[in-house]
Design an enzyme around this catalytic site. Structure first.
Site, PDB file in Angstrom:
ATOM      1  N   SER A 101     -13.696 -25.188  30.501  1.00 26.47           N
ATOM      2  CA  SER A 101     -12.345 -25.257  31.063  1.00 26.47           C
ATOM      3  C   SER A 101     -11.867 -23.961  31.678  1.00 26.47           C
ATOM      4  CB  SER A 101     -11.368 -25.700  29.994  1.00 26.47           C
ATOM      5  OG  SER A 101     -10.914 -24.588  29.269  1.00 26.47           O
ATOM      6  N   HIS A 161     -12.525 -31.299  27.606  1.00 24.45           N
ATOM      7  CA  HIS A 161     -11.888 -31.206  28.925  1.00 24.45           C
ATOM      8  C   HIS A 161     -12.397 -32.267  29.886  1.00 24.45           C
ATOM      9  CE1 HIS A 161      -9.376 -27.736  28.206  1.00 24.45           C
ATOM     10  NE2 HIS A 161     -10.353 -27.328  27.410  1.00 24.45           N
ATOM     11  N   LYS A 180      -5.264 -33.461  24.920  1.00 26.14           N
ATOM     12  CA  LYS A 180      -5.254 -33.005  26.310  1.00 26.14           C
ATOM     13  C   LYS A 180      -5.040 -34.216  27.221  1.00 26.14           C
ATOM     14  CE  LYS A 180      -7.230 -28.650  24.973  1.00 26.14           C
ATOM     15  NZ  LYS A 180      -8.393 -27.790  24.735  1.00 26.14           N
TER      16      LYS A 180
HETATM   17  C1  PLP Z   1      -8.697 -27.099  23.394  1.00 24.31           C
HETATM   18  C2  PLP Z   1     -10.138 -27.128  23.043  1.00 24.31           C
HETATM   19  C3  PLP Z   1     -10.560 -27.568  21.783  1.00 24.31           C
HETATM   20  C4  PLP Z   1      -9.588 -27.838  20.682  1.00 24.31           C
HETATM   21  O1  PLP Z   1      -8.910 -29.044  20.873  1.00 24.31           O
HETATM   22  P1  PLP Z   1      -7.466 -29.218  20.228  1.00 24.31           P
HETATM   23  O2  PLP Z   1      -7.288 -30.672  20.112  1.00 24.31           O
HETATM   24  O3  PLP Z   1      -6.499 -28.535  21.157  1.00 24.31           O
HETATM   25  O4  PLP Z   1      -7.503 -28.523  18.896  1.00 24.31           O
HETATM   26  C5  PLP Z   1     -11.905 -27.732  21.548  1.00 24.31           C
HETATM   27  N1  PLP Z   1     -12.827 -27.447  22.494  1.00 24.31           N
HETATM   28  C6  PLP Z   1     -12.458 -26.984  23.709  1.00 24.31           C
HETATM   29  C7  PLP Z   1     -13.508 -26.685  24.714  1.00 24.31           C
HETATM   30  C8  PLP Z   1     -11.109 -26.787  24.010  1.00 24.31           C
HETATM   31  O5  PLP Z   1     -10.759 -26.294  25.189  1.00 24.31           O
END
Ligand code: PLP
Length: 413
Positions: A198, A226, A257
């Site tokens: 990301s 992502h 997300k």
């Molecule tokens: C945001 C993110 C996470 C964590 O996910 P959350 O649900 O926000 O705790 C895990 N892996 C990646 C690559 C991320 O960008």
């Protein structure tokens, strides 16, 4: 000399102050912007930074990529669940907190990824930490091969497993193979990587990594955080788009997300789900997600399985913004995904641009500094979605061009 012999008592205040001072000195002290999003008006929000009451802003850095957090179906499902069963789950999954919403959502997620089962966690971070630390512990002598740009939650899980770790250069198949070939053929191996990275906005060679996993008898763990909701005909991520889901041992995703709510999960064969469910402290010893959140996530996952409108809108918006930035001579990084990173290369300048955008233009984009990205690659990271229209993009690009000139920043070649 041991600390017990030390004549000087520890000055805790001074230690904490100097820890924070270091961040200020490097220009990467974090300031959280105080906002409220306006339901139904995404990406519009109110910012509480000034003294004259909230100010309207446009959000350009939300990970609620498809605005599903404000989708009428999601909100209706959450309202219904709240009124039907109340606020919280009331317990761990094992002790009273295994609601029917959880069971339904796990079936829905298993189906999304073509796996036998799925397992919910309170966040994507927890799903990565809990699964990787447990898996590598259950497999005696396991070696984990980890992409150097893997997310902090995967790194924490691998570290907490106490297993041996080999870090391969980002998306570098030759380096990964070199490391695999150097180890004993008969010890358990796990390759941990992401689909969409990301911060760099690029995509892993999933098929080729699975080929190496087959050749060296390794398991695979793919973080699709992502990508879920956003890629593939049903939103199952890059592995869905490329028809590779069945080649991966474990697919991990977030509900926070693109699905717009909160929570994390893994999808895998029943045997692996059973092991993680039974051994992972981060799954066992914590209250399960609120049924209200689970109901919202369920509505979101179901909607995005059947609708590509949001995905198509996001891809179109990202392509448009990248083209407009490139035309304006802004140093937009190469990206094959929905993420639009603009390289600055300096933490103080990245923060300065972000401050000016918010104060003078009502544009909210957070600077991305170390340790989220390597030092010297500080950047602004834009996440256009289906609701960012051309007028907003024009305003954004005009503002950036003005600021680039004012601060005498480097333009693209
Ligand atoms: C945001 C993110 C996470 C964590 O996910 P959350 O649900 O926000 O705790 C895990 N892996 C990646 C690559 C991320 O960008």
């Amino acid at each position: 000399m041991s600390s017990a012999d030390s004549p000087v008592p520890v000055d805790y205040g001074r230690v904490f102050t100097s820890a924070i001072d270091r961040l200020h000195a490097e220009g990467r002290y974090r300031v959280f912007i105080d906002i409220l999003r306006n339901k139904g008006m995404f990406p519009n929000a109110r910012c509480f930074a000034g003294h004259n009451g909230p100010k309207p802003i446009t959000v350009w850095c939300s990970n609620d990529y498809l605005a599903m957090g404000q989708h009428p179906k999601v909100i209706a499902a959450m309202e219904e669940a709240l009124h039907d069963v109340g606020a919280g789950s009331g317990g761990t999954r094992n002790i009273g907190g295994n609601t029917h919403y959880h069971v339904d959502l796990e079936h829905e997620l298993a189906d999304l990824h073509g796996k036998e089962n799925a397992l919910l966690f309170t966040s994507g971070y927890v799903s990565n930490e809990a699964t990787l630390s447990t898996l590598a512990k259950v497999l005696p002598g396991c070696i984990v091969y980890s992409d150097e740009l893997n997310h902090a939650s995967m790194i924490a899980g691998i570290r907490n497993s106490g297993c041996e770790k080999r870090v391969f250069r980002h998306n570098d198949l030759a380096h990964l193979e070199e490391l695999l070939a150097a180890d004993d053929a008969n010890v358990p191996k796990l390759i941990a990587f992401e689909s969409v990275y990301s911060m760099d906005a690029d995509i892993a060679p999933i098929a080729e990594i699975c080929d190496l996993a087959d050749k060296y008898n390794a398991l695979t763990y793919l973080d699709e955080v992502h990508a879920v909701g956003m890629y593939g005909p049903r939103g199952g991520g890059i592995s869905d788009r490329e028809g590779l889901a069945d080649r991966l041992t474990i697919i991990e995703g977030t509900l926070g997300k693109a699905f717009g709510v909160m929570g994390g999960y893994i999808a895998a064969d029943q045997m692996i789900i059973d092991v993680i469910r039974s051994y992972a402290p981060g799954f066992i010893f914590t209250t399960s997600l609120s049924p209200v959140l689970v109901a919202g996530a369920l509505a979101s996952v179901r909607h995005l399985k059947g609708s590509s409108e949001e995905r198509d809108g996001q891809q179109a918006a990202a392509a448009k913004l990248k083209a407009m930035m490139a035309d304006a001579g802004l140093p937009v990084m190469a990206s094959t995904t929905h993420i639009v990173p603009l390289m600055v290369g300096d933490p103080v300048k990245a923060k300065k641009i972000s401050d000016i955008l918010l104060a003078e233009y009502g544009v909210y984009v957070q600077p991305i500094n170390y340790p989220t990205v390597p030092r010297g690659t500080e950047r602004l990271r834009f996440t256009p979605g289906p609701a960012h229209d051309e007028g907003m993009m024009r305003d954004l690009v005009d503002a950036l061009v003005e600021i680039w000139g004012r601060l005498e920043l480097r333009r693209a070649a």
